[in-house]
Design a protein around this motif. Structure first.
Motif, PDB file in Angstrom:
ATOM      1  N   HIS A 194      73.139 134.683  73.919  1.00  0.00           N
ATOM      2  CA  HIS A 194      73.541 136.100  73.917  1.00  0.00           C
ATOM      3  C   HIS A 194      74.886 136.338  74.592  1.00  0.00           C
ATOM      4  O   HIS A 194      75.276 137.508  74.744  1.00  0.00           O
ATOM      5  N   ILE A 195      75.570 135.286  74.993  1.00  0.00           N
ATOM      6  CA  ILE A 195      76.837 135.491  75.695  1.00  0.00           C
ATOM      7  C   ILE A 195      77.883 136.138  74.786  1.00  0.00           C
ATOM      8  O   ILE A 195      78.714 136.939  75.232  1.00  0.00           O
ATOM      9  N   ARG A 196      77.800 135.844  73.508  1.00  0.00           N
ATOM     10  CA  ARG A 196      78.757 136.435  72.573  1.00  0.00           C
ATOM     11  C   ARG A 196      78.439 137.912  72.332  1.00  0.00           C
ATOM     12  O   ARG A 196      79.358 138.739  72.210  1.00  0.00           O
ATOM     13  N   ASP A 197      77.159 138.281  72.260  1.00  0.00           N
ATOM     14  CA  ASP A 197      76.786 139.678  72.028  1.00  0.00           C
ATOM     15  C   ASP A 197      77.189 140.565  73.195  1.00  0.00           C
ATOM     16  O   ASP A 197      77.590 141.722  73.001  1.00  0.00           O
ATOM     17  N   ASP A 198      77.066 140.059  74.411  1.00  0.00           N
ATOM     18  CA  ASP A 198      77.392 140.864  75.584  1.00  0.00           C
ATOM     19  C   ASP A 198      78.877 141.185  75.664  1.00  0.00           C
ATOM     20  O   ASP A 198      79.270 142.155  76.331  1.00  0.00           O
ATOM     21  N   LYS A 199      79.695 140.369  75.027  1.00  0.00           N
ATOM     22  CA  LYS A 199      81.136 140.604  75.069  1.00  0.00           C
ATOM     23  C   LYS A 199      81.597 141.637  74.038  1.00  0.00           C
ATOM     24  O   LYS A 199      82.735 142.095  74.097  1.00  0.00           O
ATOM     25  N   ARG A 200      80.754 141.965  73.089  1.00  0.00           N
ATOM     26  CA  ARG A 200      81.123 142.945  72.062  1.00  0.00           C
ATOM     27  C   ARG A 200      81.113 144.353  72.646  1.00  0.00           C
ATOM     28  O   ARG A 200      80.170 144.765  73.320  1.00  0.00           O
ATOM     29  N   ASP A 201      82.146 145.088  72.344  1.00  0.00           N
ATOM     30  CA  ASP A 201      82.264 146.454  72.844  1.00  0.00           C
ATOM     31  C   ASP A 201      81.400 147.395  72.004  1.00  0.00           C
ATOM     32  O   ASP A 201      81.210 147.185  70.800  1.00  0.00           O
ATOM     33  N   ARG A 217      69.376 145.054  73.309  1.00  0.00           N
ATOM     34  CA  ARG A 217      69.789 143.707  73.710  1.00  0.00           C
ATOM     35  C   ARG A 217      68.847 143.139  74.766  1.00  0.00           C
ATOM     36  O   ARG A 217      68.533 141.944  74.745  1.00  0.00           O
ATOM     37  N   LYS A 263      72.303 148.523  74.699  1.00  0.00           N
ATOM     38  CA  LYS A 263      71.913 147.645  75.801  1.00  0.00           C
ATOM     39  C   LYS A 263      70.397 147.525  75.899  1.00  0.00           C
ATOM     40  O   LYS A 263      69.877 146.468  76.253  1.00  0.00           O
TER      41      LYS A 263
END
Length: 296
Positions: A90-97, A18, A15
């Motif tokens: 970055h919406i796709r990166d934030d969804k990655r666990d 990111r 995080k």
């Protein structure tokens, strides 16, 4: 160290990286957008609206520097655009666990880390052995490997370009020749015009006869019939009404200085303008004529 503690530490590191990517993107996009708005003379938009025209030349002083209201508005507009575009990127990166990221970087932990984390409340020999193997393998995990160097370099390079461009534009006051007014003039012919349907105007209607379908009215004269709100109105004046009449009221046709005659018997009255000066040689004939007329 427990599996939960390991994943928590890695999640904090990821995080942090990111947030660094997002900060670089926000600053780069904001500065680049602001420079483009200045180059394209978007400050002049304030002068195109009467309500904002008073602010087009107003400014405030911040730390000894004078900042105009149009530039402040353009900066916040660029900042809003930077935040929106960064969120989309970055919406796709934030969804990655976090577990998926760790297992992608370290294949030795693939499916083992997620299984151990999902069964962290289970207490048996098999799960305990799995957790021990995962903890042993996690000692080889280096947090710095989760830093995406390629994205980091792209962000720094974009930031350098944006700062350089904004500095050049601010110092040299470089602007293109086109203005928002030119764009407005270019788009005006393409916009649909508001055509007046003429519903509030009286529509003239020509009257035609049956013989030759030709109008019996004089085309250059005053119309005798008009249509107002779908109803025909006759404009023809009755004979003897003069310049006009008032509908619903009886016109007073009697002159104000008219005096009625006395009620006496009709008889012959000599005119006050009678003159005895008659043409010579015709006195007797003229007198005879008037005497015959008076006797009838």
């Amino acid at each position: 160290m427990k599996v939960e503690d390991f994943i928590r530490n890695i999640d904090t590191t990821i995080k942090k990286y990111r947030r660094l990517y997002k900060l670089l993107d926000i600053i780069s996009i904001t500065f680049l957008s602001y420079a483009i708005l200045l180059i394209t003379n978007m400050e002049m938009v304030f002068g195109m609206f009467p309500a904002l025209e008073v602010y087009s030349t107003a400014s405030i002083s911040v730390l000894g520097a004078s900042l105009s209201y149009p530039r402040i508005f353009l900066f916040f507009l660029s900042l809003a655009f930077g935040l929106l575009l960064t969120f989309i990127l970055h919406i796709r990166d934030d969804k990655r666990d976090t577990i998926d990221v760790v297992e992608e970087k370290y294949p030795a932990l693939n499916e083992r880390l997620s299984t151990a984390y999902d069964n962290r409340e289970v207490d048996n020999i098999i799960v305990a052995d799995l957790r021990e193997n995962v903890i042993r393998a996690s000692t080889n995990v280096v947090p710095a490997t989760f830093l995406n160097k390629k994205r980091m370099y792209i962000g720094l390079f974009s930031l350098l370009i944006a700062i350089s461009l904004l500095t050049y534009v601010s110092v040299s006051e470089y602007r293109i020749s086109s203005t928002p007014e030119d764009l407005k003039d270019l788009l005006d012919p393409l916009l649909p015009e508001n055509e007046d349907d003429g519903s509030d105007l009286a529509v003239m209607e020509e009257t035609s006869d049956e013989s030759g379908n030709q109008s019996s009215e004089d085309l250059l004269g005053e119309p005798s019939v008009v249509i107002v709100e779908g109803k025909q109105v006759d404009l023809t004046l009755p004979p003897g009404t003069g310049t006009g009449f008032t509908p619903g009221e009886q016109a007073n046709t009697t002159p104000e200085d008219f005096l009625p005659s006395y009620a006496y018997e009709i008889s012959v009255i000599s005119s006050s303008i009678y003159s005895e000066e008659l043409p010579e040689g015709y006195e007797s004939i003229i007198k005879q004529y008037f005497e015959e007329m008076a006797g009838k």
